[in-house]
Design a protein around this motif. Structure first.
Motif, mmCIF file in Angstrom:
data_model
loop_
_atom_site.group_PDB
_atom_site.id
_atom_site.type_symbol
_atom_site.label_atom_id
_atom_site.label_comp_id
_atom_site.label_asym_id
_atom_site.label_seq_id
_atom_site.Cartn_x
_atom_site.Cartn_y
_atom_site.Cartn_z
ATOM 1 N N ASN A 75 -61.433 22.809 12.341
ATOM 2 C CA ASN A 75 -61.782 22.368 13.688
ATOM 3 C C ASN A 75 -62.172 20.901 13.635
ATOM 4 O OD1 ASN A 75 -62.927 21.919 16.207
ATOM 5 N ND2 ASN A 75 -64.030 23.867 16.261
ATOM 6 N N ILE A 76 -61.509 20.077 14.464
ATOM 7 C CA ILE A 76 -61.780 18.641 14.470
ATOM 8 C C ILE A 76 -63.217 18.328 14.870
ATOM 9 C CG2 ILE A 76 -60.992 18.377 16.857
ATOM 10 C CD1 ILE A 76 -59.940 15.626 16.126
ATOM 11 N N GLU A 77 -63.876 19.259 15.554
ATOM 12 C CA GLU A 77 -65.262 19.016 15.948
ATOM 13 C C GLU A 77 -66.207 19.012 14.752
ATOM 14 O OE1 GLU A 77 -66.562 21.016 19.697
ATOM 15 O OE2 GLU A 77 -64.652 22.086 19.456
ATOM 16 N N TYR A 78 -65.766 19.620 13.657
ATOM 17 C CA TYR A 78 -66.602 19.701 12.446
ATOM 18 C C TYR A 78 -65.699 19.466 11.243
ATOM 19 C CZ TYR A 78 -69.260 22.242 15.986
ATOM 20 O OH TYR A 78 -69.875 22.608 17.151
ATOM 21 N N LEU A 79 -65.309 18.217 11.040
ATOM 22 C CA LEU A 79 -64.397 17.896 9.945
ATOM 23 C C LEU A 79 -65.060 18.196 8.600
ATOM 24 C CD1 LEU A 79 -62.987 14.512 11.307
ATOM 25 C CD2 LEU A 79 -61.766 16.695 11.154
ATOM 26 N N PRO A 80 -64.395 18.954 7.735
ATOM 27 C CA PRO A 80 -64.994 19.384 6.471
ATOM 28 C C PRO A 80 -64.894 18.337 5.364
ATOM 29 C CG PRO A 80 -62.811 20.329 6.672
ATOM 30 C CD PRO A 80 -63.052 19.538 7.941
ATOM 31 N N PHE A 81 -65.322 17.113 5.681
ATOM 32 C CA PHE A 81 -65.258 16.017 4.713
ATOM 33 C C PHE A 81 -66.589 15.278 4.716
ATOM 34 C CE2 PHE A 81 -61.006 16.458 6.697
ATOM 35 C CZ PHE A 81 -60.298 16.922 5.594
ATOM 36 N N LYS A 82 -66.906 14.646 3.602
ATOM 37 C CA LYS A 82 -68.138 13.882 3.487
ATOM 38 C C LYS A 82 -68.028 12.575 4.270
ATOM 39 C CE LYS A 82 -69.346 15.696 -1.088
ATOM 40 N NZ LYS A 82 -69.627 15.361 -2.508
ATOM 41 N N ASP A 83 -69.174 11.998 4.556
ATOM 42 C CA ASP A 83 -69.208 10.713 5.250
ATOM 43 C C ASP A 83 -68.448 9.655 4.461
ATOM 44 O OD1 ASP A 83 -70.893 12.153 6.835
ATOM 45 O OD2 ASP A 83 -72.659 10.894 6.532
ATOM 46 N N LEU A 107 -65.249 11.254 18.792
ATOM 47 C CA LEU A 107 -65.157 9.891 18.269
ATOM 48 C C LEU A 107 -66.177 9.674 17.154
ATOM 49 C CD1 LEU A 107 -64.791 7.875 21.600
ATOM 50 C CD2 LEU A 107 -62.985 8.375 19.949
ATOM 51 N N HIS A 108 -67.382 10.189 17.340
ATOM 52 C CA HIS A 108 -68.411 10.072 16.300
ATOM 53 C C HIS A 108 -67.969 10.783 15.017
ATOM 54 C CE1 HIS A 108 -71.784 8.028 18.194
ATOM 55 N NE2 HIS A 108 -71.536 8.693 19.305
ATOM 56 N N GLU A 109 -67.291 11.895 15.158
ATOM 57 C CA GLU A 109 -66.834 12.642 13.985
ATOM 58 C C GLU A 109 -65.734 11.881 13.250
ATOM 59 O OE1 GLU A 109 -67.186 16.205 11.551
ATOM 60 O OE2 GLU A 109 -68.437 14.880 12.764
ATOM 61 N N SER A 114 -64.632 8.192 8.274
ATOM 62 C CA SER A 114 -63.902 6.971 7.952
ATOM 63 C C SER A 114 -64.839 5.932 7.355
ATOM 64 C CB SER A 114 -63.251 6.402 9.211
ATOM 65 O OG SER A 114 -62.689 5.132 8.955
ATOM 66 N N LYS A 115 -64.336 5.189 6.377
ATOM 67 C CA LYS A 115 -65.119 4.086 5.833
ATOM 68 C C LYS A 115 -65.242 2.955 6.838
ATOM 69 C CE LYS A 115 -63.808 4.942 1.014
ATOM 70 N NZ LYS A 115 -63.084 4.413 -0.171
ATOM 71 N N ASN A 116 -64.171 2.759 7.621
ATOM 72 C CA ASN A 116 -64.214 1.673 8.596
ATOM 73 C C ASN A 116 -63.206 1.836 9.724
ATOM 74 O OD1 ASN A 116 -64.882 -0.763 9.817
ATOM 75 N ND2 ASN A 116 -63.589 -1.990 8.473
ATOM 76 N N GLU A 117 -61.931 2.107 9.407
ATOM 77 C CA GLU A 117 -60.870 2.021 10.404
ATOM 78 C C GLU A 117 -60.404 3.377 10.928
ATOM 79 O OE1 GLU A 117 -57.906 -1.387 10.005
ATOM 80 O OE2 GLU A 117 -58.388 -0.963 7.908
ATOM 81 N N VAL A 118 -60.102 3.395 12.218
ATOM 82 C CA VAL A 118 -59.517 4.556 12.885
ATOM 83 C C VAL A 118 -58.392 4.059 13.793
ATOM 84 C CG1 VAL A 118 -59.888 6.395 14.590
ATOM 85 C CG2 VAL A 118 -61.609 5.965 12.825
ATOM 86 N N ILE A 119 -57.258 4.720 13.751
ATOM 87 C CA ILE A 119 -56.162 4.434 14.678
ATOM 88 C C ILE A 119 -55.973 5.666 15.545
ATOM 89 C CG2 ILE A 119 -53.736 3.837 14.951
ATOM 90 C CD1 ILE A 119 -53.847 2.521 12.203
ATOM 91 N N LEU A 120 -56.020 5.438 16.836
ATOM 92 C CA LEU A 120 -56.039 6.522 17.809
ATOM 93 C C LEU A 120 -54.979 6.270 18.868
ATOM 94 C CD1 LEU A 120 -57.821 8.946 18.995
ATOM 95 C CD2 LEU A 120 -59.100 7.151 20.193
ATOM 96 N N SER A 121 -54.342 7.335 19.338
ATOM 97 C CA SER A 121 -53.513 7.187 20.536
ATOM 98 C C SER A 121 -53.843 8.312 21.504
ATOM 99 C CB SER A 121 -52.013 7.172 20.202
ATOM 100 O OG SER A 121 -51.522 8.454 19.890
#
Length: 205
Positions: A75-83, A107-109, A114-121
């Motif tokens: 579920n994208i609302e709770y991505l199972p990855f570390k900060d 967006l916060h998730e 991400s360390k810094n960058e996000v690409i969104l459409s």
């Protein structure tokens, strides 16, 4: 929860039109420019961009639908990855599949992993007006105008809960929410596929 889009939808006959491939081209162009070593792609779809990434990039595929065979299902609302795990997080035409009241938290998730960058459409509902003029010295001069469908109220169609440009979802409102989480490095709509608007984002310090 049941996936909104069946895996068969992403076949070439249904999902392989010219406009969609223009979007793929733009996605790849932005990814190559970012040149990540490790990236997360949320919403694998037809897995087109994964096949064309630089050899130096390791891509982790994430999707809610296990039938699409992502590397990680969840579920994208709770991505199972570390900060701060990924150099780049990409999320193309996904967030509109969840209710708008979740948009800021999503967006916060994305920013968290991400360390810094996000690409969104995101989808941009608009009417396109194009004027082409031929002049002897200048040759072809083309002007294009996009009119948001601000007069139309969006109704859930089984896939999208909302779209930019429709009533209550103005571009100004979307940008304001995004700026709570990210700095917008670049924002543009493809001239030949005006339904897709791209955002190159960097985390706020």
């Amino acid at each position: 929860m049941v996936p909104q889009v069946k895996a068969s939808f992403y076949g070439f006959e249904k999902y392989g039109d010219k406009e969609q491939f223009l979007s793929y081209y733009n996605q790849l162009k932005m990814i190559y420019k970012a040149n990540p070593k490790l990236m997360l792609n949320i919403g694998v779809g037809a897995k087109i961009i994964e096949k064309l990434l630089p050899k130096s990039t390791v891509c982790v595929e994430f999707d809610f639908d296990k039938e699409l065979l992502p590397d990680v299902q969840g579920n994208i609302e709770y991505l199972p990855f570390k900060d701060n795990t990924f150099d780049l997080v990409t999320c193309f035409e996904v967030l509109e599949h969840l209710s708008f009241n979740k948009f800021e938290n999503l967006l916060h998730e994305l920013a968290r992993v991400s360390k810094n960058e996000v690409i969104l459409s995101l989808p941009f509902a608009n009417n396109k007006f194009r004027i082409s003029i031929f002049l002897p010295l200048i040759h072809n001069l083309s002007l294009q105008f996009l009119l948001p469908k601000f007069y139309r109220k969006h109704k859930f169609d089984g896939m999208h809960y909302w779209e930019i440009g429709k009533m209550n979802y103005s571009m100004k409102k979307i940008v304001r929410i995004i700026k709570k989480v990210f700095e917008i490095e670049e924002r543009y709509t493809l001239p030949d596929n005006t339904y897709h608007t791209f955002f190159h984002l960097k985390k706020l310090i």
